[in-house]
Design a protein around this motif. Structure first.
Motif, PDB file in Angstrom:
ATOM      1  N   THR A   1       6.687  -6.058 -15.883  1.00 61.65           N
ATOM      2  CA  THR A   1       7.879  -6.528 -16.584  1.00 61.65           C
ATOM      3  C   THR A   1       9.092  -6.171 -15.740  1.00 61.65           C
ATOM      4  O   THR A   1       9.261  -5.002 -15.381  1.00 61.65           O
ATOM      5  CB  THR A   1       7.991  -5.862 -17.971  1.00 61.65           C
ATOM      6  N   ALA A   2       9.887  -7.178 -15.409  1.00 61.57           N
ATOM      7  CA  ALA A   2      11.022  -6.894 -14.518  1.00 61.57           C
ATOM      8  C   ALA A   2      12.070  -7.990 -14.613  1.00 61.57           C
ATOM      9  O   ALA A   2      11.813  -9.087 -15.107  1.00 61.57           O
ATOM     10  CB  ALA A   2      10.539  -6.753 -13.078  1.00 61.57           C
ATOM     11  N   GLU A   3      13.251  -7.648 -14.093  1.00 65.26           N
ATOM     12  CA  GLU A   3      14.348  -8.608 -14.040  1.00 65.26           C
ATOM     13  C   GLU A   3      14.093  -9.626 -12.926  1.00 65.26           C
ATOM     14  O   GLU A   3      13.502  -9.313 -11.899  1.00 65.26           O
ATOM     15  CB  GLU A   3      15.658  -7.851 -13.760  1.00 65.26           C
ATOM     16  N   VAL A   4      14.561 -10.844 -13.184  1.00 67.96           N
ATOM     17  CA  VAL A   4      14.404 -11.919 -12.199  1.00 67.96           C
ATOM     18  C   VAL A   4      15.685 -12.039 -11.380  1.00 67.96           C
ATOM     19  O   VAL A   4      16.791 -12.022 -11.948  1.00 67.96           O
ATOM     20  CB  VAL A   4      14.137 -13.255 -12.925  1.00 67.96           C
ATOM     21  N   ILE A   5      15.539 -12.134 -10.051  1.00 66.59           N
ATOM     22  CA  ILE A   5      16.699 -12.400  -9.201  1.00 66.59           C
ATOM     23  C   ILE A   5      16.396 -13.569  -8.266  1.00 66.59           C
ATOM     24  O   ILE A   5      15.243 -13.939  -8.080  1.00 66.59           O
ATOM     25  CB  ILE A   5      17.122 -11.166  -8.370  1.00 66.59           C
ATOM     26  N   ILE A   6      17.461 -14.118  -7.703  1.00 64.73           N
ATOM     27  CA  ILE A   6      17.313 -15.193  -6.720  1.00 64.73           C
ATOM     28  C   ILE A   6      17.288 -14.566  -5.325  1.00 64.73           C
ATOM     29  O   ILE A   6      17.964 -13.555  -5.087  1.00 64.73           O
ATOM     30  CB  ILE A   6      18.501 -16.180  -6.839  1.00 64.73           C
ATOM     31  N   LEU A   7      16.520 -15.153  -4.436  1.00 66.41           N
ATOM     32  CA  LEU A   7      16.460 -14.697  -3.041  1.00 66.41           C
ATOM     33  C   LEU A   7      17.880 -14.430  -2.531  1.00 66.41           C
ATOM     34  O   LEU A   7      18.736 -15.317  -2.568  1.00 66.41           O
ATOM     35  CB  LEU A   7      15.815 -15.792  -2.183  1.00 66.41           C
TER      36      LEU A   7
ATOM     37  N   GLY B   1      11.846  -3.606  -7.126  1.00 68.57           N
ATOM     38  CA  GLY B   1      11.565  -3.599  -8.564  1.00 68.57           C
ATOM     39  C   GLY B   1      11.867  -4.911  -9.264  1.00 68.57           C
ATOM     40  O   GLY B   1      11.746  -5.008 -10.490  1.00 68.57           O
ATOM     41  N   LYS B   2      12.258  -5.941  -8.506  1.00 67.90           N
ATOM     42  CA  LYS B   2      12.644  -7.221  -9.118  1.00 67.90           C
ATOM     43  C   LYS B   2      11.590  -8.303  -8.872  1.00 67.90           C
ATOM     44  O   LYS B   2      10.784  -8.212  -7.951  1.00 67.90           O
ATOM     45  CB  LYS B   2      13.989  -7.701  -8.535  1.00 67.90           C
ATOM     46  N   LEU B   3      11.650  -9.322  -9.714  1.00 68.25           N
ATOM     47  CA  LEU B   3      10.857 -10.530  -9.498  1.00 68.25           C
ATOM     48  C   LEU B   3      11.765 -11.518  -8.767  1.00 68.25           C
ATOM     49  O   LEU B   3      12.837 -11.865  -9.276  1.00 68.25           O
ATOM     50  CB  LEU B   3      10.393 -11.114 -10.837  1.00 68.25           C
ATOM     51  N   VAL B   4      11.343 -11.958  -7.583  1.00 71.17           N
ATOM     52  CA  VAL B   4      12.256 -12.709  -6.714  1.00 71.17           C
ATOM     53  C   VAL B   4      11.893 -14.202  -6.681  1.00 71.17           C
ATOM     54  O   VAL B   4      10.755 -14.566  -6.367  1.00 71.17           O
ATOM     55  CB  VAL B   4      12.237 -12.144  -5.277  1.00 71.17           C
ATOM     56  N   MET B   5      12.873 -15.032  -7.002  1.00 69.98           N
ATOM     57  CA  MET B   5      12.680 -16.491  -6.956  1.00 69.98           C
ATOM     58  C   MET B   5      12.919 -16.972  -5.536  1.00 69.98           C
ATOM     59  O   MET B   5      13.992 -16.725  -4.973  1.00 69.98           O
ATOM     60  CB  MET B   5      13.675 -17.194  -7.889  1.00 69.98           C
ATOM     61  N   ILE B   6      11.953 -17.676  -4.957  1.00 67.95           N
ATOM     62  CA  ILE B   6      12.106 -18.084  -3.555  1.00 67.95           C
ATOM     63  C   ILE B   6      12.142 -19.602  -3.364  1.00 67.95           C
ATOM     64  O   ILE B   6      12.206 -20.070  -2.237  1.00 67.95           O
ATOM     65  CB  ILE B   6      10.996 -17.481  -2.663  1.00 67.95           C
ATOM     66  N   SER B   7      12.099 -20.374  -4.452  1.00 68.55           N
ATOM     67  CA  SER B   7      12.147 -21.837  -4.316  1.00 68.55           C
ATOM     68  C   SER B   7      13.508 -22.380  -4.752  1.00 68.55           C
ATOM     69  O   SER B   7      14.184 -21.782  -5.588  1.00 68.55           O
ATOM     70  CB  SER B   7      11.074 -22.503  -5.180  1.00 68.55           C
ATOM     71  N   MET B   8      13.842 -23.536  -4.204  1.00 64.78           N
ATOM     72  CA  MET B   8      15.076 -24.206  -4.616  1.00 64.78           C
ATOM     73  C   MET B   8      14.879 -24.783  -6.012  1.00 64.78           C
ATOM     74  O   MET B   8      13.847 -25.381  -6.282  1.00 64.78           O
ATOM     75  CB  MET B   8      15.379 -25.347  -3.642  1.00 64.78           C
ATOM     76  N   PRO B   9      15.860 -24.607  -6.910  1.00 65.44           N
ATOM     77  CA  PRO B   9      15.742 -25.267  -8.216  1.00 65.44           C
ATOM     78  C   PRO B   9      16.015 -26.761  -8.045  1.00 65.44           C
ATOM     79  O   PRO B   9      16.923 -27.133  -7.305  1.00 65.44           O
ATOM     80  CB  PRO B   9      16.861 -24.601  -9.025  1.00 65.44           C
ATOM     81  N   GLN B  10      15.209 -27.583  -8.675  1.00 67.32           N
ATOM     82  CA  GLN B  10      15.396 -29.036  -8.519  1.00 67.32           C
ATOM     83  C   GLN B  10      16.625 -29.505  -9.309  1.00 67.32           C
ATOM     84  O   GLN B  10      16.836 -29.060 -10.437  1.00 67.32           O
ATOM     85  CB  GLN B  10      14.158 -29.780  -9.028  1.00 67.32           C
ATOM     86  N   PRO B  11      17.403 -30.415  -8.732  1.00 66.86           N
ATOM     87  CA  PRO B  11      18.584 -30.919  -9.456  1.00 66.86           C
ATOM     88  C   PRO B  11      18.202 -31.843 -10.609  1.00 66.86           C
ATOM     89  O   PRO B  11      19.004 -32.046 -11.524  1.00 66.86           O
ATOM     90  CB  PRO B  11      19.358 -31.679  -8.384  1.00 66.86           C
ATOM     91  N   THR B  12      17.022 -32.413 -10.580  1.00 68.85           N
ATOM     92  CA  THR B  12      16.598 -33.286 -11.678  1.00 68.85           C
ATOM     93  C   THR B  12      15.089 -33.158 -11.877  1.00 68.85           C
ATOM     94  O   THR B  12      14.343 -33.058 -10.911  1.00 68.85           O
ATOM     95  CB  THR B  12      16.948 -34.766 -11.422  1.00 68.85           C
ATOM     96  N   GLY B  13      14.678 -33.157 -13.134  1.00 64.16           N
ATOM     97  CA  GLY B  13      13.249 -33.133 -13.451  1.00 64.16           C
ATOM     98  C   GLY B  13      12.694 -34.525 -13.661  1.00 64.16           C
ATOM     99  O   GLY B  13      11.536 -34.680 -14.059  1.00 64.16           O
TER     100      GLY B  13
END
Ligand SMILES: [Zn+2]
Length: 526
Positions: free
Chosen positions: A135-141, A159-171
């Protein structure tokens, strides 16, 4: 016109006439047999197809088939048992070893700022989470201008969960935009997305790592886990590949949930996740090809090879990659055993292990069986999703039109008319198992199929499941493949291996003939 030239023309004309005559005689000779064998194959496949049952047993009953996993071994054994029930001899041939890993439960929940179960799963070969989950906080790269600055920022990930992908502008997939958006809005979205992609690529390269090594650098800096999202450009579809961390889990989260987390982080909401990722390491496991054989009666030392890889990625159940190819080849063998039990040449079905990790099963087979490779009439490979056969590339063999064209002519017209050809075509340098044989100079053909949005919807995605299989198309592909195998087996001539030199690729550029490559015999342990 010079006398010699006229003479040459006459000679050519005579040659062409003789060829025509030979082809006609050959066609006539076959006609009597075709009446029974080909008609029976077509009738049996439409009346008595086993494809649905086979797909259920393999894709649903056994599930995905990651090389080295217990399910991969179960699939090899199931293939043998199924053949045995049809009276066809089959065996597992070991060619190497692979890291054994068994997927367990993946459960990912956002627990702050509110509660939501995330749509996601651990990547193949992901390390386990600690007992009870992480269980941990999420951060962006962290965003750095260069690798020196990135090193300074790296302690932030501890100690963080790291997001390494680009968020898509549209689903929304592009075809949905095309259907409903104003043209200028669609163009603007694409331009913005391209700029965003470029900026994200720069963000990754500025770390000094690439997409493979970055996750390892983050875990070494104390990250609690890695979060990625590899959208496949269709609703609900993400590609699920393998992790390369050693200690912390790597999970893929759907476009929608990944976007939610990303926006919450940017808004300063400090979202938290609990990730449960269970799995078992099983040590090095033996890897196999399953080889089924119907012995030839006249030329037992010449071979027609049916080829389809049995392994898969494990985000879905490998239904269209490659349960479909697998069961087509099995069904072809069932039909041939029933209606053509004493083939002129030996017919082999090769169900390769570890295609997805680099064509390893087929490369190993080519390396280990030089006597068979020398005497193969033709290889037909199925690995194109779930469509009906609609295209055959002559693979760069100069005489391909003569022999393959003749075999194709035996297919009933309403099915044959779907199939385009390109002769002499281009030798495959990779992509699927036919390339392993082509590199050894064997006439090996990839049976191209109608697309069904394969690349976006099912190819290596979480959506590669039974419901995407189009059985009517598979039946047609089965009939095509069975007739090609029958005709290749019956052909009085051995297929010419004369190569187009220099070879030309699909863009018309000159390339050398592809060279054989070694199989990885001990995999997944680097
Ligand atoms: Zn495949």
């Amino acid at each position: 016109m010079a006398y010699q030239k006229v003479l040459n023309m006459l000679k050519l004309h005579f040659k062409a006439k003789m060829l025509l005559l030979v082809i006609t005689v050959f066609s006539l000779q076959l006609f009597a047999q075709q009446n029974s064998v080909i008609e029976n194959i077509v009738k049996d496949e439409f009346a008595n197809s086993q494809l649905e049952r086979l797909a259920t047993e393999l894709s649903d009953g056994i599930g995905p088939r990651l090389v080295g996993s217990p399910q991969m071994k179960a699939a090899h054994d199931w293939t043998i048992e199924t053949y045995k029930a049809w009276g066809i001899q089959a065996e597992n041939q070991q060619w190497g070893q692979w890291r054994g890993w068994q997927r367990g439960i993946s459960h990912i929940d956002m627990i702050s700022p509110w509660i939501k179960s995330m749509n996601g799963t651990q990547l193949a070969w992901s390390p386990q989470s600690p007992k009870g989950g992480v269980t941990a906080e999420v951060i962006i790269l962290p965003l750095a201008t260069d690798s020196i600055q990135f090193k300074q920022l790296l302690p932030q990930v501890k100690g963080k969960l790291v997001m390494i992908s680009m968020p898509q502008p549209t689903g929304r997939p592009d075809d949905n935009w095309e259907k409903y958006a104003r043209k200028d809005a669609f163009e603007k979205m694409k331009a913005d997305r391209t700029a965003q992609n470029e900026a994200w690529a720069k963000r990754i390269s500025s770390t000094g790592y690439n997409s493979r090594t970055l996750a390892v650098a983050l875990e070494n800096a104390g990250a609690a886990g890695i979060i990625s999202s590899y959208w496949s450009r269709a609703y609900g579809a993400n590609k699920i590949f393998g992790a390369n961390t050693k200690k912390v889990p790597v999970v893929d989260i759907s476009l929608e949930d990944y976007g939610l987390l990303y926006r919450l982080v940017e808004a300063g909401q400090k979202p938290k996740l609990r990730i449960i990722a269970e799995s078992k390491e099983l040590g090095l496991q033996p890897t196999f090809n399953t080889i089924a054989t119907i012995k030839g009666s006249e030329k037992p030392d010449e071979y027609v090879v049916l080829s389809a890889h049995l392994d898969s990625w494990d985000g879905g159940t490998g239904a269209t990659d490659n349960t479909t190819g697998t069961i087509i080849m099995m069904e072809v063998m069932r039909l041939l055993k029933k209606w053509y039990p004493n083939p002129k040449r030996t017919i082999i079905a090769g169900h390769w292990g570890s295609e997805e990790q680099g064509l390893n099963g087929s490369r190993a087979y080519v390396q280990d069986n030089p006597e068979i490779i020398k005497n193969i009439q033709a290889v037909f490979n199925q690995d194109g999703g779930t469509g009906r056969t609609n295209f055959i590339n002559g693979a760069g063999f100069v005489q391909g039109y003569d022999f393959l064209g003749c075999w194709l002519s035996a297919i009933p017209q309403d099915i044959r008319s779907d199939i385009g050809t390109d002769f002499p075509g281009t030798p495959a340098g990779g992509g699927s198992d036919n390339a392993s044989f082509v590199a050894a100079g064997v006439p090996a053909f990839y049976l191209g199929t109608t697309n069904w949005d394969y690349g976006t919807v099912t190819w290596h995605t979480n959506l590669d499941t039974y419901d995407k299989i189009v059985f009517d198309d598979l039946r047609r592909s089965t009939i095509v493949t069975a007739i090609l195998a029958y005709m290749a087996s019956e052909d009085p001539e051995k297929a010419s291996r004369e190569k187009r030199i220099p070879a030309v690729n699909s863009r018309g550029e000159q390339i050398g003939w592809p060279q054989p490559r070694d199989a990885t015999r001990k995999g997944g342990i680097d």
